[in-house]
Design a protein around this motif. Structure first.
Motif, mmCIF file in Angstrom:
data_model
loop_
_atom_site.group_PDB
_atom_site.id
_atom_site.type_symbol
_atom_site.label_atom_id
_atom_site.label_comp_id
_atom_site.label_asym_id
_atom_site.label_seq_id
_atom_site.Cartn_x
_atom_site.Cartn_y
_atom_site.Cartn_z
ATOM 1 N N ARG A 66 0.822 -1.207 0.000
ATOM 2 C CA ARG A 66 0.000 0.000 0.000
ATOM 3 C C ARG A 66 0.857 1.259 0.000
ATOM 4 N NH1 ARG A 66 -2.994 0.854 4.328
ATOM 5 N NH2 ARG A 66 -1.778 -0.508 5.660
ATOM 6 N N GLU A 67 2.095 1.146 0.517
ATOM 7 C CA GLU A 67 2.983 2.303 0.553
ATOM 8 C C GLU A 67 3.752 2.482 -0.752
ATOM 9 O OE1 GLU A 67 4.291 2.618 5.213
ATOM 10 O OE2 GLU A 67 5.152 0.998 4.030
ATOM 11 N N GLY A 69 2.984 0.875 -3.811
ATOM 12 C CA GLY A 69 2.230 0.689 -5.049
ATOM 13 C C GLY A 69 2.612 -0.585 -5.780
ATOM 14 N N ARG A 72 2.208 -5.594 -7.647
ATOM 15 C CA ARG A 72 0.779 -5.851 -7.635
ATOM 16 C C ARG A 72 0.526 -7.216 -8.256
ATOM 17 N NH1 ARG A 72 -2.100 -1.039 -7.108
ATOM 18 N NH2 ARG A 72 -3.942 -2.358 -6.878
ATOM 19 N N ASP A 315 2.293 -3.607 8.320
ATOM 20 C CA ASP A 315 0.930 -4.109 8.238
ATOM 21 C C ASP A 315 0.841 -5.463 8.928
ATOM 22 O OD1 ASP A 315 -0.032 -1.956 6.872
ATOM 23 O OD2 ASP A 315 0.020 -2.905 4.901
ATOM 24 N N VAL A 368 -11.060 -5.441 6.155
ATOM 25 C CA VAL A 368 -10.592 -5.062 4.821
ATOM 26 C C VAL A 368 -11.083 -6.040 3.770
ATOM 27 C CG1 VAL A 368 -8.580 -3.747 5.578
ATOM 28 C CG2 VAL A 368 -8.377 -6.225 5.258
ATOM 29 N N GLY A 418 -2.538 -3.836 -2.235
ATOM 30 C CA GLY A 418 -2.280 -2.502 -2.759
ATOM 31 C C GLY A 418 -3.534 -1.770 -3.177
ATOM 32 N N ALA A 419 -4.668 -2.477 -3.194
ATOM 33 C CA ALA A 419 -5.931 -1.860 -3.582
ATOM 34 C C ALA A 419 -6.561 -1.152 -2.386
ATOM 35 C CB ALA A 419 -6.881 -2.926 -4.133
ATOM 36 N N GLU A 420 -7.565 -0.349 -2.660
ATOM 37 C CA GLU A 420 -8.306 0.300 -1.595
ATOM 38 C C GLU A 420 -9.299 -0.689 -0.998
ATOM 39 O OE1 GLU A 420 -8.112 3.336 -0.156
ATOM 40 O OE2 GLU A 420 -6.270 3.587 -1.310
ATOM 41 N N PRO A 421 -9.343 -0.797 0.341
ATOM 42 C CA PRO A 421 -10.336 -1.683 0.964
ATOM 43 C C PRO A 421 -11.755 -1.152 0.715
ATOM 44 C CG PRO A 421 -8.569 -1.107 2.498
ATOM 45 C CD PRO A 421 -8.439 -0.200 1.325
ATOM 46 N N TRP A 423 -11.227 -5.202 0.025
ATOM 47 C CA TRP A 423 -10.541 -5.926 -1.025
ATOM 48 C C TRP A 423 -11.405 -7.041 -1.595
ATOM 49 C CZ3 TRP A 423 -5.914 -6.529 2.790
ATOM 50 C CH2 TRP A 423 -5.230 -5.304 2.885
#
Length: 474
Positions: A66-67, A69, A72, A315, A368, A418-421, A423
């Motif tokens: 997430r920090e 990017g 993926r 995390d 999440v 890496g996606a926005e929750p 998920w």
């Protein structure tokens, strides 16, 4: 009785804390040994000096997906195969590979810790605790974490179920023990292991024991406890709750016991003057309840049965087993309240409406990711937490958080951290000659980035149907 008394954080608590980022019936689970989901059939941190320090400039850490990017994962067509590593175990549920060594160990719920090599497990267990544990339900040897300096100090931190000890009320199931074992880190068998008890927690029932232990990037030990067992977070050993629509329980209590929580302690310190006090560990100064109402060990709460958790960078992914309807994956936050037993996942539990915050105004933390018990593809009965895939050993899965449900059905699950929750959960089929087996109990990761899955065909914590396999490309 004042239902708002003592058990809840006062408004404004979170402002002073920096963020780090089911059973149908009790009897059924007593017989199966599953992590208490519903309708059971019969049932580390490596430091990277190149990744820099945290905000204080003191902690080496791995930047999270997430920090940064990336990487993926490419989950649409992902699949895995299995390379058998060890067999003849009972119910392997934890795996660790101490830093500074080339050794790998698997933790078996029957009370034994085995070293595994590419040729299988050794002929004798590294550490045998079978005479100290009690099995049955979800009891047994439940988790182990090596000290970050294990290669030098030989210290292992172990969670196990012991017969009821002094201080455990009459009629309770057992005593949950967190112990420090000092062993010879180079020995094939830890014959002269020395045990020092750090923590004893009375357990009302035999299920919902969680058991995961792990060191975070801050060097502190994190320890998970379930809500005390049974169902609904009510009954013997469960405190009263503040929410009139739902009885119970320990998930929302922060003063009277340590159940339904993730704890955080300093095993390198001692409480008292000059570190020589009576307590066998110290409390980190920035734990969220230090100087406030509540037990200082508490780091986050509102959990039902946080079966497994793992770190990647800062995390921490916590898999909390649901009851009748929803399984949930959470990111750990200091002072976070995850809602049990008012909520199951992001949904009301046993009521048509439910609050989104405590009476003091502290909001519940949403999962999440979650999945139902009655879904078509992504469904199950007990979430089994996993690990972030760090290597490209399995194409398409680098950067994914990989996990499973207890009932394997020939597939794993994955999300893109890496996606926005929230998920999206994708299924990852297991293909090839080696099958996954009936039940998944845990995952592991070694310093090379290889990922291991721990499975069994049995359901009672005994026997020899347990296996360890490495995940490889199909």
């Amino acid at each position: 009785m004042d239902r708002r008394r003592r058990r809840f954080l006062r408004t404004g608590l979170a402002a002073g804390v920096a963020s780090l980022a089911g059973c149908t019936t009790f009897e059924r689970h007593e017989a199966t040994g599953s992590p208490s989901g519903s309708e059971t059939p019969d049932t580390e941190m490596r430091s990277d000096s190149e990744s820099g320090a945290d905000d204080t400039g003191t902690e080496p850490r791995i930047p999270t997906p997430r920090e940064t990017g990336g990487p993926r994962p490419e989950l649409d067509d992902a699949a895995v195969a299995l390379e058998p590593v060890a067999s003849g175990l009972a119910a392997p549920l934890d795996f660790f590979a101490p830093a500074g060594t080339d050794r790998r160990f698997v933790v078996d719920r029957d009370g034994r810790i085995w070293e595994v090599t590419d040729d299988g497990r050794r002929s004798s267990p590294f550490l045998d605790l079978t005479e100290r544990i009690v099995l049955g339900g979800e009891r047994g040897l439940l988790g182990t974490a090596p000290h970050p300096d294990f290669a030098d100090n030989g210290r292992l931190y172990v969670r196990y179920s012991a017969p009821a000890r002094s201080g455990t009320p009459s009629g309770y199931s057992h005593t949950a023990v967190l112990a420090e074992f000092t062993v010879d880190p180079d020995a094939d068998v830890a014959a002269d292991a020395e045990e020092r008890t750090l923590l004893e927690v009375p357990q009302p029932q035999s299920n919902h024991n969680a058991g995961a232990v792990a060191f975070g990037p801050d060097g502190h030990l994190y320890v998970a406890f379930g809500d005390g067992g049974g169902a609904n977070d009510v009954g013997t050993g469960h405190v009263d709750d503040w929410y009139d629509a739902v009885e119970g329980g320990n998930g929302q209590d922060v003063t009277e016991n340590l159940l339904g929580s993730v704890l955080r302690i300093d095993v390198d310190g001692r409480s008292g003057v000059d570190g020589d006090g009576e307590e066998p560990y110290a409390i980190p100064d920035d734990n969220p309840l230090v100087g406030r109402e509540g037990r200082d060990e508490q780091y986050a709460w509102g959990f039902r049965n946080p079966w497994r958790f793992s770190f990647h960078g800062r995390d921490c992914y916590v898999a909390d087993v649901g009851q009748n309807a929803w399984e949930e994956l959470n990111l750990l936050e200091p002072g976070g309240n995850y809602g049990w037993n008012v909520r199951e996942g992001a949904h009301c539990f046993r009521a048509e409406t439910c609050p989104t915050a405590t009476p003091a105004g502290e909001p519940f933390v949403d999962p999440v990711a979650e999945y139902p018990h009655d879904g078509d593809d992504v469904s199950g009965i007990s979430i089994i937490g996993g690990v972030v895939v760090e290597s490209e050993a399995v194409p398409g899965l680098g950067g994914a958080y990989l996990f499973a449900d207890y009932v394997a059905q020939g597939r794993l699950f994955a999300v893109d951290p890496g996606a926005e929750p929230p998920w999206t959960i994708r299924t990852v089929p297991v293909v090839g000659d080696a099958d996954l087996g009936r039940f998944v109990l845990g995952f592991g990761r070694d310093p090379n980035g290889d990922v291991y899955v721990l499975t069994t065909d049995g359901s009672d914590g005994e026997g020899n149907a347990g296996r360890v396999a490495r995940l490889v490309a199909p």
